[in-house]
Design a protein around this motif. Structure first.
Motif, PDB file in Angstrom:
ATOM      1  N   MET A 247      33.137  37.710  37.800  1.00 50.54           N
ATOM      2  CA  MET A 247      32.537  39.044  37.704  1.00 50.54           C
ATOM      3  C   MET A 247      33.475  40.019  37.012  1.00 50.54           C
ATOM      4  SD  MET A 247      30.256  39.526  41.180  1.00 50.54           S
ATOM      5  CE  MET A 247      31.465  38.938  42.373  1.00 50.54           C
ATOM      6  N   ASN A 248      34.766  39.891  37.252  1.00 53.05           N
ATOM      7  CA  ASN A 248      35.728  40.731  36.545  1.00 53.05           C
ATOM      8  C   ASN A 248      35.666  40.496  35.037  1.00 53.05           C
ATOM      9  OD1 ASN A 248      37.069  42.392  38.434  1.00 53.05           O
ATOM     10  ND2 ASN A 248      38.287  40.673  39.170  1.00 53.05           N
ATOM     11  N   ILE A 249      35.595  39.220  34.631  1.00 50.20           N
ATOM     12  CA  ILE A 249      35.492  38.891  33.210  1.00 50.20           C
ATOM     13  C   ILE A 249      34.234  39.517  32.618  1.00 50.20           C
ATOM     14  CG2 ILE A 249      35.156  37.027  31.539  1.00 50.20           C
ATOM     15  CD1 ILE A 249      36.836  35.238  33.418  1.00 50.20           C
ATOM     16  N   ALA A 250      33.109  39.358  33.337  1.00 51.96           N
ATOM     17  CA  ALA A 250      31.842  39.895  32.841  1.00 51.96           C
ATOM     18  C   ALA A 250      31.868  41.416  32.751  1.00 51.96           C
ATOM     19  CB  ALA A 250      30.695  39.439  33.744  1.00 51.96           C
ATOM     20  N   LEU A 251      32.449  42.070  33.738  1.00 54.86           N
ATOM     21  CA  LEU A 251      32.535  43.532  33.721  1.00 54.86           C
ATOM     22  C   LEU A 251      33.392  44.017  32.548  1.00 54.86           C
ATOM     23  CD1 LEU A 251      32.920  44.234  37.534  1.00 54.86           C
ATOM     24  CD2 LEU A 251      31.071  45.098  36.082  1.00 54.86           C
ATOM     25  N   GLU A 252      34.502  43.332  32.305  1.00 50.73           N
ATOM     26  CA  GLU A 252      35.376  43.722  31.199  1.00 50.73           C
ATOM     27  C   GLU A 252      34.695  43.503  29.855  1.00 50.73           C
ATOM     28  OE1 GLU A 252      38.946  41.494  31.781  1.00 50.73           O
ATOM     29  OE2 GLU A 252      39.431  42.512  33.670  1.00 50.73           O
ATOM     30  N   ALA A 253      34.003  42.358  29.718  1.00 48.46           N
ATOM     31  CA  ALA A 253      33.305  42.069  28.461  1.00 48.46           C
ATOM     32  C   ALA A 253      32.166  43.059  28.244  1.00 48.46           C
ATOM     33  CB  ALA A 253      32.780  40.635  28.473  1.00 48.46           C
ATOM     34  N   ALA A 254      31.441  43.382  29.313  1.00 46.61           N
ATOM     35  CA  ALA A 254      30.344  44.347  29.198  1.00 46.61           C
ATOM     36  C   ALA A 254      30.870  45.722  28.796  1.00 46.61           C
ATOM     37  CB  ALA A 254      29.591  44.433  30.525  1.00 46.61           C
ATOM     38  N   LYS A 255      32.002  46.109  29.377  1.00 47.99           N
ATOM     39  CA  LYS A 255      32.606  47.397  29.033  1.00 47.99           C
ATOM     40  C   LYS A 255      33.001  47.439  27.564  1.00 47.99           C
ATOM     41  CE  LYS A 255      36.352  50.529  30.422  1.00 47.99           C
ATOM     42  NZ  LYS A 255      37.509  50.706  31.334  1.00 47.99           N
ATOM     43  N   GLU A 256      33.560  46.337  27.069  1.00 49.03           N
ATOM     44  CA  GLU A 256      33.944  46.280  25.652  1.00 49.03           C
ATOM     45  C   GLU A 256      32.737  46.443  24.741  1.00 49.03           C
ATOM     46  OE1 GLU A 256      35.890  42.554  25.155  1.00 49.03           O
ATOM     47  OE2 GLU A 256      37.673  43.130  26.313  1.00 49.03           O
ATOM     48  N   MET A 257      31.570  45.962  25.194  1.00 53.30           N
ATOM     49  CA  MET A 257      30.350  46.059  24.382  1.00 53.30           C
ATOM     50  C   MET A 257      29.543  47.320  24.673  1.00 53.30           C
ATOM     51  SD  MET A 257      29.013  42.088  24.253  1.00 53.30           S
ATOM     52  CE  MET A 257      29.123  41.752  26.015  1.00 53.30           C
ATOM     53  N   GLY A 258      30.031  48.138  25.617  1.00 54.56           N
ATOM     54  CA  GLY A 258      29.338  49.374  25.944  1.00 54.56           C
ATOM     55  C   GLY A 258      28.073  49.172  26.754  1.00 54.56           C
TER      56      GLY A 258
END
Length: 300
Positions: A247-258
């Motif tokens: 979930m941390n990975i997904a949250l960080e990736a989602a943040k990078e993509m806005g």
């Protein structure tokens, strides 16, 4: 290693809850398999079945045609692939390396480029299906990398899973796994809440599952994990601590993509609370315990 029955020798690094069953299925398919795990005792069953022990990931990579890894965290992936004694520096030219850990898309791309520079073919191929899917060789395998390498590795994947899809270039497998984990995160909250509701309403939870599991609410988590919740079985098919990592990975990736992912953020906060209470090594269905405790506190 000598040539396998299938003409391909395989190295397997990481014989935990998932990896042990996956390696067993490769042995069952007729492959000669070399194994390495930080804790050798966890590979004992595989050695009894005919797997060959190697003392380091470097020894694995240097001796096989295909090296598969499924380890804990991105830091472990980076160490086992890109360290001085790692896979990329020691794998045979022309061999295939496959990381089946759930890791970051950016690290998958780095491994791909480093491997390519050494004339090694790399795929990222995270899986879904839990401990049951691993045991029964019916995992979903999400793959990123070159189409030619994917086709060369397909027979190996088919010994471990059923739903095997090339999603795109390097990193695409990991991005697809993030979609999977985002969907599971909110679904797990719903499944746990439904079972808490059933209990509070005085219903027979097993009968409830008979009805809702066959309807629009049906899901893998509802069918496979809700029965464990009802029985008080919180043993890990997939660790809470590893789900938090995902979930941390997904949250960080989602943040990078806005991208806003409020359901994922809420699920992560609940699982953080669960882990803080000592359930990091429990299965993801242990979220039920936390919600039951909250319901009881509210009732008091």
């Amino acid at each position: 290693m000598a040539a396998s029955k299938n003409g391909t020798t395989i190295g397997f690094i990481g014989t935990g809850v998932m990896g042990k069953s996956m390696a067993k299925n490769l042995l069952g398919a007729g492959y000669d398999v070399a194994v390495y795990n930080r804790t050798k005792s966890r590979a004992a069953d595989l050695l009894e079945l005919g797997a060959v022990w190697k003392d380091t990931p470097a020894e694995i990579a240097a001796s096989v045609d295909v090296t598969i890894t499924i380890v804990g965290y991105p830091a472990d992936v980076e160490e086992v692939y890109l360290g001085e004694q790692g896979i990329v520096a020691n794998a045979k030219p022309g061999s295939i390396v496959i990381d089946m850990t759930t890791s970051t898309p950016s690290l998958a791309r780095r491994i791909y480029e480093a491997a390519k520079a050494n004339n090694i073919r790399a795929l990222d191929a995270p899986v879904s299906g839990g401990d049951v899917g691993a045991r029964e060789a019916r995992l979903t395998i999400m793959v990123g990398g070159d189409a030619e390498t994917f086709e060369a590795a397909r027979p190996v994947f088919e010994a471990m899973g059923r739903n095997i899809v090339l999603q795109g270039e390097a990193g695409a497998g990991q991005h697809t796994k993030m979609c999977n984990q985002i969907a599971i995160a909110s679904n797990m909250m719903g499944v746990c809440e439904a079972m808490v509701y059933a209990k509070r309403a005085g219903l027979d939870p097993e009968r409830v599952l008979e009805s809702i599991g066959a309807g629009a609410a049906g899901s893998w988590s509802l069918s496979n994990l809700a029965p464990r919740m009802i029985k008080g079985d919180f043993a890990p098919g997939f660790y809470v601590k590893h789900f938090i990592k995902d979930m941390n990975i997904a949250l960080e990736a989602a943040k990078e993509m806005g991208i806003a992912t409020p359901g994922l953020a809420l699920a992560k906060s609940l699982y953080d609370e669960l882990a803080a209470g000592g359930d990091g090594d429990s299965g993801t269905q242990a979220l039920y315990k936390l919600l039951i405790a909250k319901e009881q506190q509210a009732a008091d």
